[in-house]
Design a protein around this motif. Structure first.
Motif, mmCIF file in Angstrom:
data_model
loop_
_atom_site.group_PDB
_atom_site.id
_atom_site.type_symbol
_atom_site.label_atom_id
_atom_site.label_comp_id
_atom_site.label_asym_id
_atom_site.label_seq_id
_atom_site.Cartn_x
_atom_site.Cartn_y
_atom_site.Cartn_z
ATOM 1 N N GLU A 1 68.963 60.068 4.281
ATOM 2 C CA GLU A 1 70.191 59.292 4.151
ATOM 3 C C GLU A 1 70.582 59.146 2.686
ATOM 4 N N ARG A 2 69.604 58.975 1.812
ATOM 5 C CA ARG A 2 69.898 58.864 0.382
ATOM 6 C C ARG A 2 70.366 60.205 -0.187
ATOM 7 N N LEU A 3 69.762 61.294 0.302
ATOM 8 C CA LEU A 3 70.200 62.617 -0.117
ATOM 9 C C LEU A 3 71.643 62.865 0.311
ATOM 10 N N VAL A 4 71.968 62.481 1.538
ATOM 11 C CA VAL A 4 73.329 62.663 2.047
ATOM 12 C C VAL A 4 74.315 61.843 1.216
ATOM 13 N N ASP A 5 73.928 60.624 0.880
ATOM 14 C CA ASP A 5 74.792 59.789 0.032
ATOM 15 C C ASP A 5 75.039 60.442 -1.327
ATOM 16 N N ALA A 6 74.052 61.246 -1.774
ATOM 17 C CA ALA A 6 74.196 61.939 -3.061
ATOM 18 C C ALA A 6 75.008 63.220 -2.938
ATOM 19 N N GLY A 7 75.335 63.616 -1.690
ATOM 20 C CA GLY A 7 76.173 64.795 -1.486
ATOM 21 C C GLY A 7 75.509 65.955 -0.782
ATOM 22 N N CYS A 8 74.247 65.828 -0.420
ATOM 23 C CA CYS A 8 73.516 66.931 0.202
ATOM 24 C C CYS A 8 74.044 67.224 1.610
ATOM 25 N N LYS A 9 74.209 68.522 1.930
ATOM 26 C CA LYS A 9 74.713 68.945 3.238
ATOM 27 C C LYS A 9 73.720 69.825 4.001
ATOM 28 N N TYR A 10 72.556 70.121 3.402
ATOM 29 C CA TYR A 10 71.634 71.088 4.010
ATOM 30 C C TYR A 10 70.209 70.635 3.727
ATOM 31 N N VAL A 11 69.512 70.204 4.769
ATOM 32 C CA VAL A 11 68.133 69.725 4.639
ATOM 33 C C VAL A 11 67.249 70.522 5.581
ATOM 34 N N GLN A 12 66.105 70.945 5.075
ATOM 35 C CA GLN A 12 65.144 71.691 5.889
ATOM 36 C C GLN A 12 63.853 70.891 6.008
ATOM 37 N N ILE A 13 63.433 70.616 7.238
ATOM 38 C CA ILE A 13 62.182 69.920 7.495
ATOM 39 C C ILE A 13 61.083 70.968 7.653
ATOM 40 N N ASP A 14 60.058 70.905 6.824
ATOM 41 C CA ASP A 14 58.951 71.863 6.881
ATOM 42 C C ASP A 14 57.826 71.303 7.741
ATOM 43 N N GLU A 15 57.543 71.975 8.850
ATOM 44 C CA GLU A 15 56.462 71.546 9.751
ATOM 45 C C GLU A 15 55.520 72.718 10.058
ATOM 46 N N PRO A 16 54.794 73.216 9.052
ATOM 47 C CA PRO A 16 53.875 74.326 9.307
ATOM 48 C C PRO A 16 52.754 73.981 10.277
ATOM 49 N N ALA A 17 52.473 72.688 10.457
ATOM 50 C CA ALA A 17 51.396 72.290 11.376
ATOM 51 C C ALA A 17 51.811 72.376 12.836
ATOM 52 N N LEU A 18 53.111 72.484 13.101
ATOM 53 C CA LEU A 18 53.611 72.360 14.476
ATOM 54 C C LEU A 18 53.025 73.400 15.419
ATOM 55 N N ALA A 19 53.047 74.674 15.022
ATOM 56 C CA ALA A 19 52.611 75.734 15.930
ATOM 57 C C ALA A 19 51.093 75.918 15.942
ATOM 58 N N GLN A 20 50.365 75.055 15.237
ATOM 59 C CA GLN A 20 48.914 75.178 15.169
ATOM 60 C C GLN A 20 48.187 74.365 16.239
ATOM 61 N N TYR B 1 52.756 80.106 10.616
ATOM 62 C CA TYR B 1 51.303 80.118 10.827
ATOM 63 C C TYR B 1 50.875 79.620 12.204
ATOM 64 N N GLY B 2 51.446 80.141 13.255
ATOM 65 C CA GLY B 2 50.988 79.676 14.560
ATOM 66 C C GLY B 2 51.528 80.503 15.700
ATOM 67 N N ASP B 3 51.251 80.043 16.897
ATOM 68 C CA ASP B 3 51.660 80.699 18.127
ATOM 69 C C ASP B 3 52.930 80.027 18.636
ATOM 70 N N TYR B 4 54.061 80.714 18.499
ATOM 71 C CA TYR B 4 55.338 80.111 18.870
ATOM 72 C C TYR B 4 55.470 79.918 20.381
ATOM 73 N N SER B 5 54.694 80.639 21.158
ATOM 74 C CA SER B 5 54.786 80.460 22.612
ATOM 75 C C SER B 5 54.339 79.069 23.030
ATOM 76 N N ARG B 6 53.626 78.379 22.149
ATOM 77 C CA ARG B 6 53.194 77.004 22.441
ATOM 78 C C ARG B 6 54.365 76.030 22.397
ATOM 79 N N ILE B 7 55.420 76.389 21.677
ATOM 80 C CA ILE B 7 56.500 75.427 21.449
ATOM 81 C C ILE B 7 57.864 75.927 21.904
ATOM 82 N N TYR B 8 57.934 77.180 22.364
ATOM 83 C CA TYR B 8 59.223 77.747 22.799
ATOM 84 C C TYR B 8 59.214 77.961 24.305
#
Length: 355
Positions: A179-198, A229-236
């Motif tokens: 929310e603070r980034l958006v207030d500063a003008g940001c329009k593109y945020v990427q959430i990094d979750e490398p642990a998800l597919a593990q 770094y993981g098996d996408y069939s676990r989450i797709y």
């Protein structure tokens, strides 16, 4: 949730088709940046915090301009101010403590933190980084941020009953930061979750985290999710239910063996597919990258495809990292032109040469 993609299309874009080109985040730091950090950490050196901040600014400006020179549609500062994707945020979040370094792989070590108390939002994490990058570039700036599930999973949990509880508490903090980034003008945020597919069966936890993160964000803010770094069939296909616009996935390193995972169920969001390998210190040719991009067109039509490296490329030699980006952008522009000219047919999600 189709996503506000066209806002990143350059006004002078030559082709009718548009493949958004981006990077995941990290980039090799200049050698003098590491030397400046050593001087700052040396109590006997005449190199104070002001000098260290100036060095980081210079590195961020240099790498942002390097991204521009390669032709990328959206830029990142290469994470010049960050050390490691969990450490950096754990140092800023109240409730974390550090216990010493643990070996991750090869000769690489990670200062794995502990969640020793309930987490709280203290100082801002990335707003100054975003403001500076925006000030030195005319192109849209993407901000990568380590996701709450990975921040919880890759730490020792001593404060919450479960990893799930810790992740939800962290998700609320990530929401506040965005929310603070958006207030500063940001329009593109990427959430990094490398642990998800593990891990098995945790996709619902990440889904709830993302619901908390996306809560209240304006419709024109593009939210991406990076997984590797993981098996996408676990989450797709369950992950398609997440409230994000784009999925950034590592596939080149595995020679696209998992690509078929995404063909059984329609890929209804944007697909940011890795088309260069972040683990190989050789620059792929434009033709090789074009072949990889066509693999992405087997899954989604051009208007849903983003072209990206597999992961952050900070461990590569800098000239190799730049060469990969430059060739990647050139390959994307050539594919766009071939699509415009009807040389590539996209029918029912399948791609074939008009020849």
């Amino acid at each position: 949730m189709t996503g506000p993609r066209e806002q990143f299309r350059p006004e002078d874009h030559d082709n009718e088709h548009f493949l958004l080109t981006s990077v995941v985040g990290s980039y090799p730091k200049p050698k003098w940046h590491d030397r400046a950090r050593e001087l700052f950490e040396d109590p006997d050196a005449d190199f104070d915090e002001h000098n260290w901040e100036e060095a980081k600014d210079d590195a961020a400006r240099l790498i942002t301009q390097e991204h521009e020179r390669s032709g990328l549609d959206t830029v990142v500062d290469g994470e010049m101010r960050r050390n490691e994707m969990v450490e950096y945020f754990a140092e800023l979040i109240d409730g974390y403590e550090f216990n010493g370094r643990v070996k991750v792989w090869g000769h690489n070590y990670f200062d794995k933190p502990s969640i020793a108390d309930e987490v709280e939002y203290g100082e801002e994490w990335l707003v100054d980084e975003y403001k500076f990058t925006s000030s030195v570039s005319d192109r849209p700036v993407k901000v990568p941020i380590t996701g709450p599930y990975t921040l919880a999973r890759w730490a020792f949990n001593e404060a919450y009953e479960t990893t799930e509880d810790a992740a939800y508490a962290l998700a609320d903090l990530v929401n506040e930061e965005i929310e603070r980034l958006v207030d500063a003008g940001c329009k593109y945020v990427q959430i990094d979750e490398p642990a998800l597919a593990q891990y098995e069966d945790d996709h619902a936890i990440v889904g709830e985290c993302l619901e908390r993160i996306a809560d209240g964000l304006p419709e024109d803010v593009r939210l991406g999710l990076h997984v590797c770094y993981g098996d996408y069939s676990r989450i797709y296909p369950e992950m398609l239910e997440y409230p994000v616009h784009e999925y950034d996935l590592e596939l080149a390193n595995g020679d696209y063996e998992q690509l078929d995972v995404f063909k059984n169920d329609e890929f209804t969001k944007d697909f940011a597919m890795g088309v260069v390998d972040a683990h190989v210190a050789e620059v792929e040719s434009v033709e090789e990258i074009k072949d990889n991009i066509k693999k992405g067109l087997e899954v989604v039509p051009p208007e849903q495809l983003t072209v990206s490296p597999d992961c952050g490329i900070k461990l590569l030699p800098r000239e190799v990292a730049y060469g990969k980006m430059e060739n990647m952008v050139q390959a994307a522009r050539e594919i766009e032109q071939e699509l415009d000219e009807g040389e590539i047919d996209v029918v029912g999600g399948q791609t074939a040469s008009a020849d």
